[in-house]
Design a protein around this motif. Structure first.
Motif, PDB file in Angstrom:
ATOM      1  N   SER A 120     -19.814  -0.735   9.820  1.00  0.00           N
ATOM      2  CA  SER A 120     -20.817  -0.724  10.884  1.00  0.00           C
ATOM      3  C   SER A 120     -20.255  -0.113  12.155  1.00  0.00           C
ATOM      4  O   SER A 120     -20.910   0.681  12.837  1.00  0.00           O
ATOM      5  N   LYS A 121     -19.000  -0.411  12.464  1.00  0.00           N
ATOM      6  CA  LYS A 121     -18.363   0.166  13.659  1.00  0.00           C
ATOM      7  C   LYS A 121     -18.154   1.661  13.493  1.00  0.00           C
ATOM      8  O   LYS A 121     -18.257   2.429  14.450  1.00  0.00           O
ATOM      9  N   LEU A 122     -17.844   2.098  12.266  1.00  0.00           N
ATOM     10  CA  LEU A 122     -17.682   3.532  12.015  1.00  0.00           C
ATOM     11  C   LEU A 122     -18.999   4.275  12.257  1.00  0.00           C
ATOM     12  O   LEU A 122     -19.028   5.335  12.889  1.00  0.00           O
ATOM     13  N   VAL A 123     -20.096   3.709  11.737  1.00  0.00           N
ATOM     14  CA  VAL A 123     -21.407   4.336  11.912  1.00  0.00           C
ATOM     15  C   VAL A 123     -21.785   4.372  13.386  1.00  0.00           C
ATOM     16  O   VAL A 123     -22.304   5.366  13.892  1.00  0.00           O
ATOM     17  N   GLU A 124     -21.502   3.279  14.078  1.00  0.00           N
ATOM     18  CA  GLU A 124     -21.818   3.220  15.501  1.00  0.00           C
ATOM     19  C   GLU A 124     -21.005   4.258  16.279  1.00  0.00           C
ATOM     20  O   GLU A 124     -21.524   4.925  17.183  1.00  0.00           O
ATOM     21  N   THR A 125     -19.735   4.392  15.909  1.00  0.00           N
ATOM     22  CA  THR A 125     -18.888   5.394  16.569  1.00  0.00           C
ATOM     23  C   THR A 125     -19.407   6.802  16.313  1.00  0.00           C
ATOM     24  O   THR A 125     -19.493   7.625  17.233  1.00  0.00           O
ATOM     25  N   ALA A 126     -19.780   7.083  15.060  1.00  0.00           N
ATOM     26  CA  ALA A 126     -20.312   8.410  14.734  1.00  0.00           C
ATOM     27  C   ALA A 126     -21.578   8.685  15.524  1.00  0.00           C
ATOM     28  O   ALA A 126     -21.751   9.768  16.097  1.00  0.00           O
ATOM     29  N   GLY A 127     -22.465   7.697  15.571  1.00  0.00           N
ATOM     30  CA  GLY A 127     -23.711   7.885  16.304  1.00  0.00           C
ATOM     31  C   GLY A 127     -23.479   8.106  17.782  1.00  0.00           C
ATOM     32  O   GLY A 127     -24.132   8.944  18.414  1.00  0.00           O
ATOM     33  N   ARG A 128     -22.516   7.373  18.335  1.00  0.00           N
ATOM     34  CA  ARG A 128     -22.203   7.519  19.763  1.00  0.00           C
ATOM     35  C   ARG A 128     -21.610   8.901  20.042  1.00  0.00           C
ATOM     36  O   ARG A 128     -21.938   9.540  21.048  1.00  0.00           O
TER      37      ARG A 128
END
Length: 261
Positions: A120-128
């Protein structure tokens, strides 16, 4: 079934993923070949106890992440793929696995061999990181205040700005024309009984804009009888999926953002 026969059906899709990671056909295909050679040397690289597609992508990820020079291939990319080079390696893989390859967040976490919370943190980082490259003003067409607040939090967390939250078709159309957003998130059923689909169709008559439908009734949009939305999320929604789909809609859009009013 032999290992070769198990992997063969996955190879066309794996090559697509590898090319997206590497930024070019030659580099991506070379890493697929490297994975196959590694499997010949050590078949234990393939986890036969899990789904064959997950196991194939997991084997590739192990090879890709072990080859520290892999990311150098992505330096000279053309739009939109040149933006991939600006996304850090693991978030880039998380984004492509969900947004391009169609894995669910749980499946993609298995591919990358990480816990769901870490994924979830990886996806959030990518989106950011994507949001920093393609920031957008977002219009959230949603009549449920709590859902609208959740979506606004997700959108803002990706680096975008929510410019309005219309609750009816007429409000949505008027606000879209006044604010010219670069992204629309829309529910189907609105406060006065009007249709979010009709609102979006009215908006799209005036300018091109990426649209993500988030609805409890996806079957109403997936009829096969008319053009269907590219980006569709069912309620109750998974936050990782919303982040991935929003990032995908903006990252791979072909048109330019709507001009300012």
């Amino acid at each position: 079934m032999t290992l070769a026969a198990t992997i063969a059906p996955q190879l066309p899709y794996l090559r697509r993923y590898a090319r997206a990671l590497a930024g070019n056909q030659g580099g991506g295909d070379a890493y697929v070949v490297a994975m196959l050679e590694a499997l010949v040397e050590d078949p234990r690289l393939f986890d036969g106890d899990c789904d064959s597609r997950i196991a194939t992508y997991r084997a590739f990820s192990r090879v890709w992440n072990a080859m520290t020079t892999a990311y150098d291939a992505a330096r000279d990319l053309e739009a939109p793929h040149h933006r991939l080079d600006k996304i850090t390696p693991l978030p880039r893989q998380a984004f492509l696995l969900t947004a391009v390859e169609g894995f669910s967040p749980d499946q993609a976490a298995q591919v990358l061999e990480c816990a769901p919370a870490a994924f979830s943190k990886l996806v959030e980082t990518a989106g950011r990181e994507i949001g920093a490259q393609v920031p957008a003003d977002a219009l959230i067409i949603e009549d449920e205040p709590l859902i609208a607040m959740d979506l606004e939090h997700l959108v803002a967390g990706l680096g975008h700005k929510v410019v309005g939250n219309p609750r009816t078709r007429s409000e949505a159309v008027d606000m879209a024309h006044a604010l010219r957003p670069g992204l629309v998130l829309a529910d189907m059923h609105l406060a006065d009984g009007s249709s979010g689909l009709d609102a979006v169709n009215d908006i799209l008559k005036s300018f091109d804009i990426p649209v993500v439908f988030i609805t409890a009734h996806p079957e109403l949009l997936l009829t096969g009888q008319r053009p269907e939305p590219t980006f569709l999320i069912a309620k109750p929604f998974d936050e990782d999926m919303v982040r991935a789909v929003i990032s995908q809609a903006l990252f791979f859009r072909t048109g330019e953002p709507a001009p300012a009013a």
